[in-house]
Design an enzyme around this catalytic site. Structure first.
Site, PDB file in Angstrom:
ATOM      1  N   HIS A  67       0.876  -1.197   0.000  1.00 18.31           N
ATOM      2  CA  HIS A  67       0.000   0.000   0.000  1.00 18.31           C
ATOM      3  C   HIS A  67       0.896   1.224   0.000  1.00 18.31           C
ATOM      4  CE1 HIS A  67      -3.656   2.316   1.772  1.00 18.31           C
ATOM      5  NE2 HIS A  67      -2.743   3.189   1.385  1.00 18.31           N
ATOM      6  N   HIS A  92       1.372   5.420  -1.779  1.00 19.83           N
ATOM      7  CA  HIS A  92       0.912   6.528  -2.626  1.00 19.83           C
ATOM      8  C   HIS A  92       2.132   7.132  -3.312  1.00 19.83           C
ATOM      9  CE1 HIS A  92      -3.122   6.667  -0.714  1.00 19.83           C
ATOM     10  NE2 HIS A  92      -2.450   6.184   0.307  1.00 19.83           N
ATOM     11  N   ARG A 123       1.611   9.323  -6.044  1.00 18.51           N
ATOM     12  CA  ARG A 123       1.179  10.592  -6.665  1.00 18.51           C
ATOM     13  C   ARG A 123       1.554  10.627  -8.155  1.00 18.51           C
ATOM     14  NH1 ARG A 123      -1.734  10.755  -2.102  1.00 18.51           N
ATOM     15  NH2 ARG A 123      -0.644  11.652  -0.326  1.00 18.51           N
ATOM     16  N   LYS A 141      -9.432  -0.794  -5.273  1.00 17.20           N
ATOM     17  CA  LYS A 141      -9.430  -0.091  -3.997  1.00 17.20           C
ATOM     18  C   LYS A 141     -10.801   0.493  -3.700  1.00 17.20           C
ATOM     19  CE  LYS A 141      -7.945   2.169  -0.401  1.00 17.20           C
ATOM     20  NZ  LYS A 141      -6.717   2.278   0.375  1.00 17.20           N
ATOM     21  N   HIS A 201     -10.229   0.735   2.436  1.00 13.38           N
ATOM     22  CA  HIS A 201     -10.018   1.755   3.470  1.00 13.38           C
ATOM     23  C   HIS A 201     -11.198   1.614   4.420  1.00 13.38           C
ATOM     24  CE1 HIS A 201      -8.559   5.783   4.945  1.00 13.38           C
ATOM     25  NE2 HIS A 201      -9.718   5.641   5.568  1.00 13.38           N
ATOM     26  N   HIS A 205      -4.225  -0.745   6.300  1.00 13.79           N
ATOM     27  CA  HIS A 205      -3.763   0.130   7.403  1.00 13.79           C
ATOM     28  C   HIS A 205      -4.632   0.001   8.655  1.00 13.79           C
ATOM     29  CE1 HIS A 205      -6.749   2.589   5.415  1.00 13.79           C
ATOM     30  NE2 HIS A 205      -5.934   3.084   4.530  1.00 13.79           N
ATOM     31  N   LEU A 235      -4.764   9.150   8.041  1.00 13.30           N
ATOM     32  CA  LEU A 235      -6.026   8.417   8.163  1.00 13.30           C
ATOM     33  C   LEU A 235      -5.818   6.970   7.763  1.00 13.30           C
ATOM     34  CD1 LEU A 235      -8.425  11.141   6.776  1.00 13.30           C
ATOM     35  CD2 LEU A 235      -8.339  10.268   9.124  1.00 13.30           C
ATOM     36  N   ASP A 272       1.584   2.614   3.533  1.00  9.61           N
ATOM     37  CA  ASP A 272       0.736   3.803   3.381  1.00  9.61           C
ATOM     38  C   ASP A 272       1.584   5.063   3.395  1.00  9.61           C
ATOM     39  OD1 ASP A 272      -1.522   5.262   2.901  1.00  9.61           O
ATOM     40  OD2 ASP A 272      -2.302   5.146   4.945  1.00  9.61           O
TER      41      ASP A 272
END
Ligand code: NCD
Ligand code: ZN
Length: 348
Positions: free
Chosen positions: A14, A16, A18, A100, A137, A175, A220, A248
């Site tokens: 997991h 990110h 961008r 996701k 999530h 997460h 989060l 994450d």
């Protein structure tokens, strides 16, 4: 005392990355240590179709510095308009590894997420049929639910009913931040796994809020009380193959974090493995680290274990990590575990 540890090359289940200048800045931080990573699709606009995933994968590969070996495992962002046929095609072509689910409004760039699960049942049924995992999530977003309870309430009111409706769906609860989330994944029947981040193993909500508010610890799902942190640690070192690493790592520029309304996300790619070795050593479980970082994830996703290895070495002096990394999008502060780190990954 152990001072060297060789692991199969880890994967991040997991992350990110961008896009654009931020992608170029953070991608080497992940690719340096991780062979593969599940790439979150919450761009603006999100990655929703097979064509979007292909284009994003191509941009990631174009941004990868020469000589680095890294495979992005792409995901689609589930919306109420997702076309089951497009998704099945993307899976059959090997373009995507998972889908996701963001409940609408749950986190950064989740406006396009799911509001009414009835509208995504055909997609979820198709995924169950073809064995494509759903990464979740797991937080409710109803205004009346306290932010510290949102994961627990999600388990009871959304996840459990959803899994009862489609028992064959492969689910990854991402997460996890609560003991309830850990217990759910550990005890549920059926095909379920859970990821745990590096930062949730190292901080609890006191780190974020005592002695001043620390925006770089805000993410989060939000960090919970210390007893939950302990439950996460216990699960991570347990050797239970249902639990594995999803960092994450979620970069935001300092300008957007250090703000009256700061973004959620902790950027940890650079020092994640040092942090994890520290935690597993503290727990007397260095022998369990490889399962968590490198073995359980591939098994879960039906992928081969990495043939390469990395070696961690423990130094006598603290590893000098930068406080922030510079990206073309602006400076991004690195996760600060609050104490020195002594383990570091040796150059390959
Ligand atoms: C993530 C982000 O910034 O995209 N933020 C976070 O706090 N984890 C979104 C997410 O994974 O929830
Ligand atoms: Zn995330």
């Amino acid at each position: 005392m152990m001072t060297r540890l060789t692991l199969r090359r880890p994967d991040d289940w997991h992350v990110h990355l961008r896009d654009g200048a931020m992608l170029a800045g953070v991608l080497p931080e992940t690719a340096r240590h991780f062979g593969r990573a599940i790439i979150m699709p919450n761009l603006v606009p999100p990655v929703v179709t097979g064509a979007d995933a292909r284009a994003y994968r191509d941009r990631i590969m174009a941004a990868l510095p020469k000589g680095m070996d890294f495979t992005p495992l792409m995901t689609l962002y589930l919306t109420e308009a997702t076309d089951p046929a497009d998704l099945a095609r993307a899976a059959a072509e090997g373009l995507i590894t998972a889908v996701k689910l963001y409940p609408a409004g749950a986190t950064t760039n989740s406006q396009s997420g799911v509001r009414n699960f009835d509208n995504v049942m055909p997609v979820l049924e198709k995924m169950a049929e073809i064995g494509l995992p759903l990464c979740i999530h797991g937080e409710v977003t109803a205004a009346h639910v306290d932010i510290f309870d949102r994961e627990q309430v999600f388990l009871e009111t959304v996840l459990d009913p959803l899994r009862a409706r489609i028992p064959a769906l492969k689910v990854t609860l991402e997460h996890i931040t609560t003991s309830q989330g850990i217990d759910y994944v550990a005890n549920a029947s059926g095909d379920i796994a859970g990821t745990i981040t590096t930062h949730h193993l190292m901080i609890n909500r006191n780190h974020m809020l005592v002695g001043g508010i620390r925006p770089h610890y805000y993410c989060l799902p939000v960090a919970k009380r210390a007893s939950h942190q302990q439950a996460l640690r216990k699960a991570a070192i347990s050797g239970n193959s249902r639990f594995f690493l999803g960092t994450d790592s979620a970069p935001h520029t300092d300008e957007t974090k250090e703000s009256a309304c700061g973004c959620a996300g902790v950027f940890s790619a650079t020092n994640t493995l040092s942090c994890l070795a520290h935690v597993f050593e503290e727990e007397g479980a260095l022998d369990r680290l490889e399962g968590f970082t490198s073995l359980f994830g591939p098994a879960r996703y039906g992928l081969p274990v990495a043939s390469q290895t990395i070696t961690l070495e423990k130094r006598d002096t603290a590893v000098p990590y930068p406080a922030k990394i510079d990206t073309g999008a602006g400076p991004v502060t690195l996760f600060d575990p609050g104490h020195p780190l002594y383990w570091h990954v040796l150059d390959a």
